[in-house]
Design a protein around this motif. Structure first.
Motif, PDB file in Angstrom:
ATOM      1  N   TYR A 167      25.361   1.044   5.644  1.00  0.00           N
ATOM      2  CA  TYR A 167      25.991   1.064   6.969  1.00  0.00           C
ATOM      3  C   TYR A 167      25.141   0.296   7.987  1.00  0.00           C
ATOM      4  O   TYR A 167      25.642  -0.561   8.711  1.00  0.00           O
ATOM      5  N   PHE A 168      23.848   0.597   8.044  1.00  0.00           N
ATOM      6  CA  PHE A 168      22.980  -0.081   9.007  1.00  0.00           C
ATOM      7  C   PHE A 168      22.762  -1.543   8.639  1.00  0.00           C
ATOM      8  O   PHE A 168      22.617  -2.387   9.520  1.00  0.00           O
ATOM      9  N   SER A 169      22.736  -1.853   7.368  1.00  0.00           N
ATOM     10  CA  SER A 169      22.578  -3.233   6.942  1.00  0.00           C
ATOM     11  C   SER A 169      23.763  -4.074   7.418  1.00  0.00           C
ATOM     12  O   SER A 169      23.594  -5.216   7.846  1.00  0.00           O
ATOM     13  N   LYS A 170      24.941  -3.500   7.377  1.00  0.00           N
ATOM     14  CA  LYS A 170      26.146  -4.212   7.775  1.00  0.00           C
ATOM     15  C   LYS A 170      26.363  -4.206   9.290  1.00  0.00           C
ATOM     16  O   LYS A 170      26.792  -5.193   9.859  1.00  0.00           O
ATOM     17  N   ASN A 171      26.055  -3.096   9.941  1.00  0.00           N
ATOM     18  CA  ASN A 171      26.397  -2.922  11.354  1.00  0.00           C
ATOM     19  C   ASN A 171      25.222  -3.004  12.314  1.00  0.00           C
ATOM     20  O   ASN A 171      25.428  -2.993  13.523  1.00  0.00           O
ATOM     21  N   GLY A 172      24.014  -3.030  11.788  1.00  0.00           N
ATOM     22  CA  GLY A 172      22.852  -3.004  12.660  1.00  0.00           C
ATOM     23  C   GLY A 172      22.668  -1.611  13.252  1.00  0.00           C
ATOM     24  O   GLY A 172      23.373  -0.676  12.916  1.00  0.00           O
ATOM     25  N   GLY A 173      21.702  -1.479  14.126  1.00  0.00           N
ATOM     26  CA  GLY A 173      21.452  -0.195  14.769  1.00  0.00           C
ATOM     27  C   GLY A 173      20.255   0.511  14.160  1.00  0.00           C
ATOM     28  O   GLY A 173      19.575  -0.029  13.282  1.00  0.00           O
ATOM     29  N   TYR A 174      20.017   1.711  14.662  1.00  0.00           N
ATOM     30  CA  TYR A 174      18.857   2.494  14.249  1.00  0.00           C
ATOM     31  C   TYR A 174      19.239   3.952  14.057  1.00  0.00           C
ATOM     32  O   TYR A 174      20.136   4.457  14.727  1.00  0.00           O
ATOM     33  N   LEU A 175      18.523   4.591  13.189  1.00  0.00           N
ATOM     34  CA  LEU A 175      18.667   6.028  12.981  1.00  0.00           C
ATOM     35  C   LEU A 175      17.875   6.721  14.087  1.00  0.00           C
ATOM     36  O   LEU A 175      16.666   6.535  14.198  1.00  0.00           O
ATOM     37  N   THR A 176      18.571   7.474  14.935  1.00  0.00           N
ATOM     38  CA  THR A 176      17.913   8.158  16.048  1.00  0.00           C
ATOM     39  C   THR A 176      18.323   9.623  16.073  1.00  0.00           C
ATOM     40  O   THR A 176      19.207  10.040  15.316  1.00  0.00           O
ATOM     41  N   SER A 177      17.721  10.370  16.956  1.00  0.00           N
ATOM     42  CA  SER A 177      18.078  11.782  17.079  1.00  0.00           C
ATOM     43  C   SER A 177      19.502  11.951  17.612  1.00  0.00           C
ATOM     44  O   SER A 177      20.094  13.016  17.470  1.00  0.00           O
ATOM     45  N   PHE A 178      20.088  10.903  18.192  1.00  0.00           N
ATOM     46  CA  PHE A 178      21.450  10.971  18.718  1.00  0.00           C
ATOM     47  C   PHE A 178      22.519  10.723  17.657  1.00  0.00           C
ATOM     48  O   PHE A 178      23.672  11.091  17.854  1.00  0.00           O
ATOM     49  N   ASN A 179      22.152  10.062  16.536  1.00  0.00           N
ATOM     50  CA  ASN A 179      23.160   9.762  15.515  1.00  0.00           C
ATOM     51  C   ASN A 179      22.820  10.281  14.122  1.00  0.00           C
ATOM     52  O   ASN A 179      23.672  10.286  13.238  1.00  0.00           O
ATOM     53  N   ALA A 180      21.611  10.727  13.887  1.00  0.00           N
ATOM     54  CA  ALA A 180      21.170  11.092  12.535  1.00  0.00           C
ATOM     55  C   ALA A 180      21.987  12.235  11.931  1.00  0.00           C
ATOM     56  O   ALA A 180      22.413  12.156  10.777  1.00  0.00           O
ATOM     57  N   HIS A 181      22.221  13.288  12.688  1.00  0.00           N
ATOM     58  CA  HIS A 181      22.930  14.446  12.163  1.00  0.00           C
ATOM     59  C   HIS A 181      24.370  14.087  11.781  1.00  0.00           C
ATOM     60  O   HIS A 181      24.850  14.459  10.715  1.00  0.00           O
ATOM     61  N   ARG A 182      25.015  13.336  12.649  1.00  0.00           N
ATOM     62  CA  ARG A 182      26.412  12.956  12.390  1.00  0.00           C
ATOM     63  C   ARG A 182      26.512  11.960  11.233  1.00  0.00           C
ATOM     64  O   ARG A 182      27.440  12.029  10.438  1.00  0.00           O
TER      65      ARG A 182
END
Length: 194
Positions: A95-110
């Motif tokens: 997912y991140f390889s395709k869409n970019g972005g970072y794993l953060t405390s705001f998105n990690a759980h979801r």
């Protein structure tokens, strides 16, 4: 160096969690430790994220529950195989390889509950409904459904993971744990998986 099957078997061994003494598979302890470090590092970047980088997986505030406790909760109630957590990690890397972005405390759980739901449906013979996973994850069924669709479309429904890729991830996790300290300099989101 352990053989491929030894690396996987060692990841399935049950150990005690340092957070609350719960017995969980070693793979989850390693994954949660790597995630915690990655989240801590990436949260420093949150200030640089513009509103266009916000996805359906971002919450309005960071959950108080640590990712380790969240994984333990999912394991307890979802009763899925440990392999699903490894597959979920592969999906998140894709997912991140395709869409970019970072794993953060705001998105990690979801991202975790969504990728795990997709992995369970693809890998395990029996699984619970989206409503059940939503309840376990602390979100609404509508949010769970929306995130699942977004995740699947982002991955272009390419869910198959080769045995070689699965073993590679298991070996990587085993190596990370055997080093004794987590020497991942870049966030865990980086991957060659396509």
């Amino acid at each position: 160096m352990p053989t491929r099957s030894e690396a996987y078997k060692s990841l399935l061994q049950v150990e005690e969690s340092s957070e609350n003494g719960t017995l969980i598979p070693r793979a989850l302890l390693i994954l949660s430790s790597v995630w915690e470090r990655s989240i801590k590092k990436n949260d420093k970047l949150v200030m640089m994220i513009s509103s266009k980088n916000i996805t359906v997986f971002h919450g309005s505030k960071a959950p108080k529950l640590s990712i380790t406790r969240y994984m333990e909760r999912i394991l307890k109630y979802a009763r899925c195989s440990s392999s699903c957590f490894v597959i979920a990690q592969i999906y998140i890397d894709r997912y991140f390889s395709k869409n970019g972005g970072y794993l953060t405390s705001f998105n990690a759980h979801r991202l975790l509950i969504t990728s795990l739901l997709v992995a369970v449906k693809f890998l395990d013979d029996r699984y619970f409904s989206n409503a059940y996973y939503a309840q376990v994850g602390g979100i609404s069924t509508q949010e769970m459904n929306r995130m699942e669709l977004e995740f699947l479309f982002s991955l272009e429904f390419r869910l198959f993971v080769t045995t070689e890729m699965f073993v590679k991830y298991c070996e990587k996790l085993d190596k990370v744990d055997n080093i004794g300290e987590y020497q991942i300099r870049r966030p865990i989101i980086r991957s060659n998986a396509k």
